[in-house]
Scaffold this motif. Structure first.
Motif: not given
Ligand SMILES: NC(=O)c1ccc[n+]([C@@H]2O[C@H](COP(=O)([O-])OP(=O)(O)OC[C@H]3O[C@@H](n4cnc5c(N)ncnc54)[C@H](OP(=O)(O)O)[C@@H]3O)[C@@H](O)[C@H]2O)c1
Length: 276
Positions: A65-66, A74, A77, A79, A104-106, A110-111, A182, A184, A203-204, A206
């Motif tokens: 992560m960063i 972020t 929105g 990283s 993660g799907a998010g 997003a990226e 789900v 993990v 990541g992300g 979540t």
């Molecule tokens: N700073 C960093 O190093 C870093 C790294 C990665 C990402 N980011 C940033 O973080 C943001 C995205 O993060 P995020 O937290 O929204 O998304 P995320 O963790 O990448 O993905 C979240 C999505 O993944 C699925 N998911 C994750 N864990 C789950 C679980 N235990 N059970 C069911 N589904 C799970 C779900 O998808 P469904 O929609 O299918 O339910 C959930 O909506 C972006 O802005 C990205 O740029 C930053």
């Protein structure tokens, strides 16, 4: 970029590494960095008492992560605004030390994660480090993923999709269901069963929060970006998880040990190992 020996930072740095004019590391520099970022061994300890039971799981998970100085993950929105060229290079290097990249799907959306493809230079260093030619994606999604994601349609090998029973995922994916929901933590041995034992989670927040709650994170590679974001970052590194409350029942906060420290200008590249 400089490499420091954890525990003796004040004694100075061990090596200085620069990118070549072509914007790559030399092979020697790559191997030096690979040694600095090496995964813990998954093989049986040859010095262990043969009568002792080895309770270690046959996989290990590192998160990469960063974050800002105050833990924001972020900017606008994504990283990307926090990183540097060297950070991208180290991310690629860490991918090439891993069997699979869990995300993660998010974040994939997003990226706009690209297809996983074989590039000759990267395949060569993966072979040198004892890996297959390509790290596959493993995407966590509780809902159907868009069928036109580059990570699906442009990948040389189908991405794994970790999901729940009854959730239809697009053609061109290899579905791993963890049951009625789900989970993990339950997905990790299922990845290991498929030969994916060095699991790099990108990541992300979540997903990382879920993994941290289950205490599934063995190592954290954390790039520290020299900026403060406050609430300007909408996402803290573990999403909405209160890990302190989660751990209270187990006797207190996590402890992590610094095992690698690299510096590039004002950015620090750290690797911490969970003390259990
Ligand atoms: N700073 C960093 O190093 C870093 C790294 C990665 C990402 N980011 C940033 O973080 C943001 C995205 O993060 P995020 O937290 O929204 O998304 P995320 O963790 O990448 O993905 C979240 C999505 O993944 C699925 N998911 C994750 N864990 C789950 C679980 N235990 N059970 C069911 N589904 C799970 C779900 O998808 P469904 O929609 O299918 O339910 C959930 O909506 C972006 O802005 C990205 O740029 C930053």
């Amino acid at each position: 970029m400089q490499i420091f020996r954890p525990g003796s930072v004040t004694a100075g740095h061990l090596s200085t590494i620069s990118l070549t004019d072509a914007g790559t590391f030399t092979t020697d520099a790559e191997d030096l960095l690979a040694a600095a970022m090496a995964w813990p061994s998954l093989e049986p300890d040859p010095n262990a008492n043969p009568d002792a039971v080895d309770n270690r799981p046959p996989w290990t998970l590192r998160a990469n992560m960063i974050g800002s100085l105050d833990g924001g993950a972020t900017i606008d929105g994504r990283s990307a605004g926090m990183g540097t060229l060297i950070d991208q290079k180290l991310m690629g290097l860490q991918r090439d030390l891993a069997d699979v990249v869990l995300v993660g799907a998010g974040t994939v959306i997003a990226e706009n994660y690209p297809g996983a493809k074989v590039y000759p230079r990267r395949a060569a260093r993966r072979r040198r480090w004892g890996r297959s030619e390509l790290p596959r994606w493993a995407i966590v999604a509780s809902r159907p993923l868009p069928a036109d994601l580059p990570a699906i349609v442009d990948s040389a090998e189908p991405p794994f999709v970790i999901t729940a029973d009854g959730v239809d995922q697009p053609a061109g994916t290899e579905v791993i269901s963890t049951g009625s929901s789900v989970d993990v933590g339950a997905a990790l041995p299922l990845l290991a069963d498929r030969g994916q034992r060095r699991i790099l989670c990108e990541g992300g927040p979540t997903l990382l929060g879920q993994l941290a709650v289950g205490d599934h994170v063995d190592e954290l590679s954390l790039t520290i970006a020299p900026t403060l974001l406050g609430t300007g970052s909408t996402t803290p590194m573990l999403g909405g998880v209160d890990l302190l409350a989660q751990r209270a029942a187990d006797g207190g906060a996590d402890r992590w040990r610094l095992v690698t420290l690299l510096a590039d200008g004002d950015h620090l590249f750290t690797r911490y190992r969970r003390e259990r």
